[in-house]
Enzyme design. Structure first.
Site, mmCIF file in Angstrom:
data_model
loop_
_atom_site.group_PDB
_atom_site.id
_atom_site.type_symbol
_atom_site.label_atom_id
_atom_site.label_comp_id
_atom_site.label_asym_id
_atom_site.label_seq_id
_atom_site.Cartn_x
_atom_site.Cartn_y
_atom_site.Cartn_z
ATOM 1 N N GLU A 127 0.848 -1.203 0.000
ATOM 2 C CA GLU A 127 0.000 0.000 0.000
ATOM 3 C C GLU A 127 0.875 1.242 0.000
ATOM 4 O O GLU A 127 1.993 1.202 0.483
ATOM 5 C CB GLU A 127 -0.857 0.038 1.287
ATOM 6 N N LYS A 129 2.184 4.617 1.585
ATOM 7 C CA LYS A 129 2.204 5.149 2.954
ATOM 8 C C LYS A 129 1.750 6.601 2.844
ATOM 9 O O LYS A 129 2.517 7.475 2.466
ATOM 10 C CB LYS A 129 3.588 5.055 3.576
ATOM 11 N N ARG A 150 -4.557 9.334 16.858
ATOM 12 C CA ARG A 150 -3.772 8.243 17.409
ATOM 13 C C ARG A 150 -3.262 8.580 18.809
ATOM 14 O O ARG A 150 -3.236 7.742 19.695
ATOM 15 C CB ARG A 150 -2.604 7.972 16.465
ATOM 16 N N LYS A 337 10.385 3.509 3.378
ATOM 17 C CA LYS A 337 10.340 4.943 3.059
ATOM 18 C C LYS A 337 10.989 5.264 1.716
ATOM 19 O O LYS A 337 11.899 4.579 1.281
ATOM 20 C CB LYS A 337 11.101 5.709 4.143
ATOM 21 N N CYS A 434 27.411 42.458 -14.460
ATOM 22 C CA CYS A 434 27.938 43.454 -15.391
ATOM 23 C C CYS A 434 27.711 44.886 -14.917
ATOM 24 O O CYS A 434 28.195 45.821 -15.537
ATOM 25 C CB CYS A 434 27.345 43.252 -16.785
ATOM 26 N N CYS A 449 18.420 42.219 -15.751
ATOM 27 C CA CYS A 449 19.613 42.982 -16.080
ATOM 28 C C CYS A 449 19.392 43.565 -17.463
ATOM 29 O O CYS A 449 18.978 42.867 -18.387
ATOM 30 C CB CYS A 449 20.825 42.050 -16.080
HETATM 31 S S1 IVH Z 1 -0.821 0.372 8.793
HETATM 32 C C1 IVH Z 1 -0.455 -1.880 12.654
HETATM 33 N N1 IVH Z 1 -0.980 1.394 6.371
HETATM 34 O O1 IVH Z 1 1.982 5.311 8.959
HETATM 35 C C2 IVH Z 1 -0.272 -1.123 11.393
HETATM 36 N N2 IVH Z 1 -0.221 2.797 8.150
HETATM 37 O O2 IVH Z 1 3.278 3.964 11.921
HETATM 38 C C3 IVH Z 1 -0.893 0.199 11.470
HETATM 39 N N3 IVH Z 1 0.253 5.102 7.430
HETATM 40 O O3 IVH Z 1 0.959 6.907 11.512
HETATM 41 C C4 IVH Z 1 -0.546 1.107 10.367
HETATM 42 N N4 IVH Z 1 -0.264 4.836 5.318
HETATM 43 O O4 IVH Z 1 -1.022 6.572 10.017
HETATM 44 C C5 IVH Z 1 -0.654 1.629 7.665
HETATM 45 N N5 IVH Z 1 -1.192 2.155 4.197
HETATM 46 C C6 IVH Z 1 -0.885 2.390 5.482
HETATM 47 C C7 IVH Z 1 -0.451 3.653 5.943
HETATM 48 C C8 IVH Z 1 -0.116 3.815 7.275
HETATM 49 C C9 IVH Z 1 0.154 5.687 6.233
HETATM 50 C C10 IVH Z 1 0.731 5.788 8.654
HETATM 51 C C11 IVH Z 1 -0.097 5.551 9.869
HETATM 52 C C12 IVH Z 1 0.891 5.607 11.007
HETATM 53 C C13 IVH Z 1 2.179 5.315 10.349
HETATM 54 C C14 IVH Z 1 2.655 3.939 10.738
#
Ligand code: IVH
Length: 723
Positions: A127, A129, A150, A337, A434, A449
């Site tokens: 997926e 991030k 969170r 990342k 210049c 210029c």
């Molecule tokens: S799964 C137990 N999937 O990344 C697993 N997190 O620490 C729970 N995040 O702040 C997270 N995209 O908000 C998951 N496709 C994705 C994500 C995702 C972004 C963020 C999440 C959290 C951090 C993971």
């Protein structure tokens, strides 16, 4: 005797109310989640108002899941704490931004599951991030009852009022949803929504609003909106949502759902109305993860939203349970990342650079920083207004951004880290190279210029522009060498590149360069050029010879390359190609009137005027003549037949990702058929071409009644089979 209750709802009203809510829920889902509305906005508004009126007449019927309840409630003093029934875990981060990041994860999973090489590959879900903030949405009896951040993972904040305002988040779920359902996902802001918001903020600030500010990036804007105490303000900050997991759910033995895989779980969430990204994919083994990492990385800058990496998850929920957790992180998932696109560094100086057309650009010289995959030492501040708006000063700590191939820029200054009171930036009154006057024309953002080709900086840039790969291409002629050639007065104008050493020689002999030309045969020219180059620093015999070969090779070029290489203002590669195609011959272009130039696709009044002005200057014509005399040639053709223009006069706006065509490709095809591609939707737009994850432009098109096409529809138009 039975007295009728005058306040009891009429059965007709009750039925209508239920029907309206259902209809509005469905349309909201089509609009916000599927990006495929089926009714015009005005019709939605009409139904919405009807529901509001019914609810006003029957306040006792009001329920929190009504579509009218997205914005409501009062400003808070603070957010109430929410203890998460199931902790919101964080996830291990793999910072190795090469393919081995994915290999490490797969190897670890296999080891922990006790698999050997003989065992089949592990099934994964990969997926994006999403770069926003994590949110837990709690539904009871199918109604959204709470949304919580969170926080520290155990306890978050109750931001329900604000989250309700997000159109993509369902307030009510279908009948087959479990009694208790917590959906976890990311709240984020789309890039186009972020730009619009910031533009609005800038206007407010310009109008004198003191307490408004612009946002550094979509994530900060989203976080600010979610933690906004006044839901009315939050409602004006356009947020979006992607679901990626679950919290507490009614267990199967109590009638709750039972999923076998993470992928199925996501599909089910989708069927319940939650947005799930189309970029979520199933795969197996390290190789699929690597391919995913690379493919998403390549799309990163063209997505509608920011991501900072990808997440790999073991697909089987049974295996997930078997793998379990280490402290607060699941063993079955990892975040891989991408190289960071924003980093902190220090401004060492602010220089002013002079471009090819004399444009003065303030540039922040930075302490070297690794950002967007390269080491950056310079970041543009664009122009005086930008430099002042951002208030960048020497010694400041700044956020630098480099996304894709875009030139690095300073996003913002950390004002609280400023030491002392360094001088604000001001544009110099004269050209730093210049000494000619630097002027800013009325209505222009740039200082220029006024030295023209008297300015050595402009000459250097003009030569580098001419010699670049996309123009006449002189391989090996880089900026260091051009600096020397210009500084030592070997090269003043473009033709001098092909007459190396002539100027000095003519002076020695006290004759003109034209006379010298008649005395020099090919061998003597070669010798003179070689000995001239040999005097340059770091120039060995071999590299001098290579450069002469490259110069020789560059003489046979094409008309578009030559034209582009001349560096006429506003004539880019595409315009040069169009001009060459339209006129066929250079002389025809040089002598064309503004009216004739305007007949060329891609050429508007500003461009036409710029071309005319360029060729009206005798010294520019002279440069062309001398280049020809030096042997530059290109095949010339006949003026083009009228181009295929069945889309001429039509304006297109592209939004979202098309299934097979890249954005550039679609643009090129539309333009080749005579159409234009614009950036924003207006009444004048002929068609909006919408793909996956299309943004607010699609909404705007429907609002204005502009026809919307998918890729197939566009293809049909391009081929001329549809109207
Ligand atoms: S799964 C137990 N999937 O990344 C697993 N997190 O620490 C729970 N995040 O702040 C997270 N995209 O908000 C998951 N496709 C994705 C994500 C995702 C972004 C963020 C999440 C959290 C951090 C993971």
């Amino acid at each position: 005797m039975h007295t009728p209750d005058l306040f009891a709802p009429l059965p007709d009203d009750a039925a209508r109310l239920a029907e309206l809510r259902q209809t509005l829920h469905e349309h909201a889902h089509r609009y916000y989640v599927e990006d495929a509305p089926t009714i015009p906005d005005a019709e939605y508004d009409r139904l919405f108002k009807e529901l509001q009126a019914l609810e006003a007449a029957h306040p006792e019927w009001l329920t929190p899941d009504s579509p009218t309840q997205r914005v409501g409630g009062n400003a808070l003093d603070q957010f109430a704490p929410v203890r998460h029934a199931v902790p919101m875990l964080s996830i291990r981060t793999e910072t190795d931004t090469t393919a081995s990041g994915a290999e490490n994860f797969d190897a670890r999973i296999r080891r922990e599951l006790g698999l050997t090489e003989a065992d089949p590959p592990v099934q994964y879900v990969a997926e994006p991030k999403f770069d926003g903030l994590a949110m837990s949405l709690r539904y009871e009896q199918g109604v959204l009852v709470q949304a919580a951040t969170r926080g520290d993972g155990e306890t978050g904040e109750d931001v329900t009022q604000n989250i309700r305002t997000i159109g993509q988040i369902p307030l009510r779920l279908p009948k087959d949803a479990p009694v208790v359902l917590e959906v976890r996902g990311e709240v984020y802001m789309r890039r186009d929504d972020f730009e619009t918001l910031n533009e609005r903020q800038r206007q407010k600030i310009a109008a004198g609003a003191k307490r408004e500010k612009t946002f550094v990036n979509p994530r900060n804007a989203a976080a600010g909106a979610v933690r906004q105490l006044d839901p009315a303000i939050a409602a004006q900050r356009p947020l979006s949502f992607f679901a990626y997991g679950l919290g507490e759910v009614t267990p199967p033995e109590a009638g709750g759902p039972s999923f076998e895989t993470h992928f199925d779980l996501l599909q089910t969430l989708k069927s319940w109305g939650f947005p799930v990204s189309d970029l979520v994919k199933k795969g197996q083994g390290a190789s699929d993860l690597i391919a995913y990492y690379e493919s998403i990385g390549a799309q990163r800058d063209s997505l509608g939203f920011d991501i900072d990496g990808v997440v790999y998850k073991v697909n089987s929920l049974a295996l997930q349970r078997q793998l379990g957790f280490v402290t607060r992180e699941p063993r079955w998932a990892v975040a891989h990342k991408f190289p960071a696109q924003e980093m902190l560094t220090t401004v060492l100086a602010i220089d002013v650079q002079v471009g090819r057309t004399g444009k003065l650009t303030p540039v922040a010289k930075l302490a070297p920083v690794f950002v967007g995959g390269v080491t950056v030492t310079n970041a543009t501040l664009h122009n005086e207004d930008e430099a002042r708006r951002k208030d960048v000063r020497v010694g400041d700590r700044v956020i630098v951004r480099r996304a894709g191939d875009v030139i690095p820029e300073v996003v913002s200054v950390l004002l609280d880290k400023r030491v002392g009171e360094p001088e604000p930036f001001t544009m110099p009154k004269t050209c730093p190279v210049c000494g000619s006057a630097a002027v800013r024309e009325e209505g222009e953002a740039d200082h220029r210029c006024t030295g023209g080709l008297f300015c050595s900086a402009q000459r250097k840039q003009a030569i580098l522009h001419f010699a670049q790969r996309r123009a006449v291409e002189v391989e090996g002629l880089g900026d260091k060498l051009v600096d020397q050639l210009v500084d030592r007065d070997v090269v003043r104008t473009l033709p001098d590149l092909y007459r190396l050493g002539w100027r000095a020689q003519a002076e020695v002999l006290a004759i003109s360069q034209e006379q010298l030309a008649t005395e020099l045969d090919a061998a003597k020219r070669q010798e003179l050029a070689l000995s001239t180059l040999a005097e340059m620093d770091r120039m060995a015999v071999l590299s001098a010879q290579n450069l002469l070969d490259a110069l020789q090779k560059s003489k046979l070029t094409t008309l578009p390359r030559f034209l582009f290489g001349l560096g006429i203002r506003h004539v880019g590669e595409a315009t040069a190609k169009e001009l060459a195609r339209h006129f066929g011959k250079l002389d025809a272009i040089m002598d064309a009137s503004e009216e004739q130039l305007l007949e060329v696709a891609d050429v508007g009044p500003i461009v036409a005027q710029s071309i005319r002005a360029f060729f009206e200057q005798p010294h520019n014509r002279e440069v062309v003549e001398h280049l020809r005399a030096c042997g530059l040639t290109w095949p010339e053709g006949e003026p083009a037949e009228r181009a295929p223009t069945h889309l001429s006069g039509k304006t297109f706006v592209l939004t979202g990702t098309l299934p097979t065509m890249g954005r550039d490709e679609a643009k090129a095809l539309i333009e080749a058929a005579g159409g234009k591609v614009a950036g924003s939707v207006s009444k004048k737009t002929s068609y909006v071409v919408a793909g996956a994850e299309a943004g607010s432009k699609l909404g705007k098109a429907l609002e204005l009644g502009v026809p919307v096409l998918d890729e197939a529809g566009l293809q049909a138009l391009l081929q001329g089979v549809a109207e």
